[in-house]
Design a protein around this motif. Sequence first.
Motif, mmCIF file in Angstrom:
data_model
loop_
_atom_site.group_PDB
_atom_site.id
_atom_site.type_symbol
_atom_site.label_atom_id
_atom_site.label_comp_id
_atom_site.label_asym_id
_atom_site.label_seq_id
_atom_site.Cartn_x
_atom_site.Cartn_y
_atom_site.Cartn_z
ATOM 1 N N LEU A 227 0.849 -1.190 0.000
ATOM 2 C CA LEU A 227 0.000 0.000 0.000
ATOM 3 C C LEU A 227 0.882 1.237 0.000
ATOM 4 N N SER A 228 0.931 1.936 -1.138
ATOM 5 C CA SER A 228 1.686 3.187 -1.267
ATOM 6 C C SER A 228 1.363 3.782 -2.632
ATOM 7 N N PRO A 229 1.788 5.023 -2.919
ATOM 8 C CA PRO A 229 1.558 5.570 -4.264
ATOM 9 C C PRO A 229 2.172 4.726 -5.377
ATOM 10 N N VAL A 230 3.370 4.152 -5.136
ATOM 11 C CA VAL A 230 4.028 3.305 -6.141
ATOM 12 C C VAL A 230 4.383 1.971 -5.494
ATOM 13 N N ASN A 231 3.924 0.869 -6.096
ATOM 14 C CA ASN A 231 4.198 -0.475 -5.603
ATOM 15 C C ASN A 231 4.838 -1.295 -6.716
ATOM 16 N N MET A 232 5.930 -2.007 -6.384
ATOM 17 C CA MET A 232 6.640 -2.794 -7.378
ATOM 18 C C MET A 232 7.012 -4.154 -6.789
ATOM 19 N N ALA A 233 6.859 -5.216 -7.595
ATOM 20 C CA ALA A 233 7.261 -6.565 -7.203
ATOM 21 C C ALA A 233 7.575 -7.355 -8.459
ATOM 22 N N ILE A 234 8.464 -8.348 -8.321
ATOM 23 C CA ILE A 234 8.756 -9.212 -9.461
ATOM 24 C C ILE A 234 7.618 -10.205 -9.669
ATOM 25 N N ARG A 235 7.215 -10.898 -8.598
ATOM 26 C CA ARG A 235 6.087 -11.826 -8.666
ATOM 27 C C ARG A 235 5.073 -11.418 -7.616
ATOM 28 N N ALA A 236 3.800 -11.458 -7.990
ATOM 29 C CA ALA A 236 2.753 -10.995 -7.081
ATOM 30 C C ALA A 236 1.785 -12.123 -6.761
ATOM 31 N N LYS A 237 1.518 -12.273 -5.464
ATOM 32 C CA LYS A 237 0.528 -13.215 -4.981
ATOM 33 C C LYS A 237 -0.222 -12.535 -3.848
ATOM 34 N N GLY A 238 -0.812 -11.395 -4.179
ATOM 35 C CA GLY A 238 -1.489 -10.610 -3.163
ATOM 36 C C GLY A 238 -2.116 -9.382 -3.788
ATOM 37 N N LEU A 239 -2.215 -8.309 -3.016
ATOM 38 C CA LEU A 239 -2.929 -7.103 -3.426
ATOM 39 C C LEU A 239 -1.982 -5.912 -3.413
ATOM 40 N N GLN A 240 -2.001 -5.150 -4.519
ATOM 41 C CA GLN A 240 -1.292 -3.882 -4.607
ATOM 42 C C GLN A 240 -2.317 -2.755 -4.711
ATOM 43 N N ILE A 241 -2.212 -1.768 -3.820
ATOM 44 C CA ILE A 241 -3.107 -0.607 -3.838
ATOM 45 C C ILE A 241 -2.251 0.647 -3.909
ATOM 46 N N GLY A 242 -2.413 1.439 -4.956
ATOM 47 C CA GLY A 242 -1.629 2.658 -5.093
ATOM 48 C C GLY A 242 -1.984 3.403 -6.348
ATOM 49 N N LEU A 243 -1.243 4.466 -6.614
ATOM 50 C CA LEU A 243 -1.431 5.209 -7.851
ATOM 51 C C LEU A 243 -0.854 4.438 -9.034
ATOM 52 N N VAL A 244 0.348 3.877 -8.841
ATOM 53 C CA VAL A 244 1.001 3.074 -9.878
ATOM 54 C C VAL A 244 1.383 1.728 -9.262
ATOM 55 N N ASN A 245 0.905 0.644 -9.852
ATOM 56 C CA ASN A 245 1.209 -0.703 -9.388
ATOM 57 C C ASN A 245 1.872 -1.488 -10.515
ATOM 58 N N TYR A 246 2.917 -2.244 -10.157
ATOM 59 C CA TYR A 246 3.634 -3.011 -11.183
ATOM 60 C C TYR A 246 4.096 -4.338 -10.605
ATOM 61 N N TYR A 247 3.905 -5.393 -11.370
ATOM 62 C CA TYR A 247 4.587 -6.658 -11.106
ATOM 63 C C TYR A 247 4.914 -7.321 -12.433
ATOM 64 N N LYS A 248 6.018 -8.076 -12.438
ATOM 65 C CA LYS A 248 6.509 -8.676 -13.675
ATOM 66 C C LYS A 248 5.859 -10.020 -13.961
ATOM 67 N N GLU A 249 5.575 -10.807 -12.900
ATOM 68 C CA GLU A 249 4.957 -12.120 -13.059
ATOM 69 C C GLU A 249 3.765 -12.223 -12.116
ATOM 70 N N ASN A 250 2.643 -12.680 -12.644
ATOM 71 C CA ASN A 250 1.416 -12.784 -11.861
ATOM 72 C C ASN A 250 1.223 -14.214 -11.389
ATOM 73 N N LEU A 251 1.345 -14.441 -10.067
ATOM 74 C CA LEU A 251 1.040 -15.743 -9.502
ATOM 75 C C LEU A 251 -0.447 -15.816 -9.138
ATOM 76 N N ASP A 252 -0.910 -14.901 -8.381
ATOM 77 C CA ASP A 252 -2.335 -14.790 -8.045
ATOM 78 C C ASP A 252 -2.553 -13.408 -7.442
ATOM 79 N N GLY A 253 -2.171 -12.392 -8.199
ATOM 80 C CA GLY A 253 -2.193 -11.038 -7.671
ATOM 81 C C GLY A 253 -3.328 -10.203 -8.233
ATOM 82 N N PHE A 254 -3.620 -9.111 -7.512
ATOM 83 C CA PHE A 254 -4.656 -8.178 -7.947
ATOM 84 C C PHE A 254 -4.160 -6.762 -7.694
ATOM 85 N N GLN A 255 -4.432 -5.885 -8.650
ATOM 86 C CA GLN A 255 -3.976 -4.505 -8.559
ATOM 87 C C GLN A 255 -5.157 -3.555 -8.540
#
Length: 409
Positions: free
Chosen positions: A233-261
């Motif tokens: 949770l922040s204005p900008v969120n970055m991860a290589i692989r995501a298995k959770g929730l990103q909340i922000g102005l800009v969200n990025y992940y490179k590989e989606n395991l089970d993520g939601f933006q």
Amino acid sequence: MRLNLLFITLLLTVHIQAQTQQTTPNINFAKTSHRVNLSLWKNIATQPTDTTSATAFNLGIYSSMNRLDGLSVNILSSVVGRNMNGMQIAGLSNMNGGSMTGLQIAGICNVNGNNLTGVSVAGLVSLTGNEARGLLASSIANIAGENSAGLVIGGLMNICGENAAGVHLGGITNIAGGNFRGVALAGLLGVAGGSVNGVQISGLGNITAEDLHGIQVSALLNVTGKEMTGLQLSPVNMAIRAKGLQIGLVNYYKENLDGFQLGLVNANPNTRIQPMIFGGTATKFNAGVRFKNNLYYTILGAGTHYLDLNDKFSASFFYRAGIELPLYKQLFISGDLGYQHIETFRNKDYGYPARLYALQARVNLEYRFNKRIGVFLTGGYGGSRYYNKGVTYDKGIIVEGGVVLLSFK
């Protein structure tokens, strides 16, 4: 004056007794190694510093001991060559060459060459060569060479060379060279060289070099070097692989395991970045970028001449979020809701509001000639209002049309 004479008399008495014992041939000092030490300075004391003796009680100005098993109180400093088990209190500093188990209180710093187990309270810095377990509190920094566990409170920073666990509170930063387990709160920055299992909360940003299993919250940026499982949770969120929730102005992940933006701009491997150029009745000339993720999309852009063309320059910045569905072959239909900020610049001198905001709804038809280019036609409705009062400035039907470039990624 009487207290000084009493202290000197007591010091001389104990010193004479110690000299008397040393001249007695039948005494076994291995059985009486714990002694009382009264010290004016390092080498002016009732108990000499050697490699075998231990001190049960120390009182002085500046004291040097081999080992402490008990209580030490000094006006300036206390130095223990080996381990300290008990309580050390000094006006300036406490220093131990070995480990500390118990309580340390110093006006400036506490230094332990090996491990710390217990409570260390220092006015400026607490330094431990290896592991620190318990409560560490200082106004500048707490530093542990290897592991730390417990409650660590640093006015400026907490630094652990390897793994850290517990609750770390840093006025500026918390740094763990390896993994971190627990809760880390920092005024500006939280850093973990390994993985985080727990919570990182910082005023500016959090950086985890490996995996995150838990929560990252900051006012600017969250970065996870490998897999994120949990919440960012922040204005900008970055991860290589995501298995959770990103909340922000800009969200990025490179590989989606089970993520939601959830944000203004959501970027992932499925995102298509599509430039758009169009004109319309709301603003006459517009340019934007559409971030397309399967059915969902967001648009960021800017437009000119919200007012009539014969007026002085006016501009707007807009954001839209919507859903797109296929209608027939290369024909698609979409709908979105948008927010528009409007600046009239010098037109305010001619009776126009200085700035406005608008809420708008649109339905779009898009035809794609091929994988590179498409055209769209929009119909909608919106109204602009004053920021400083609940009054509508204008409202009406919106008509737009333009070109979208589809081949960007």
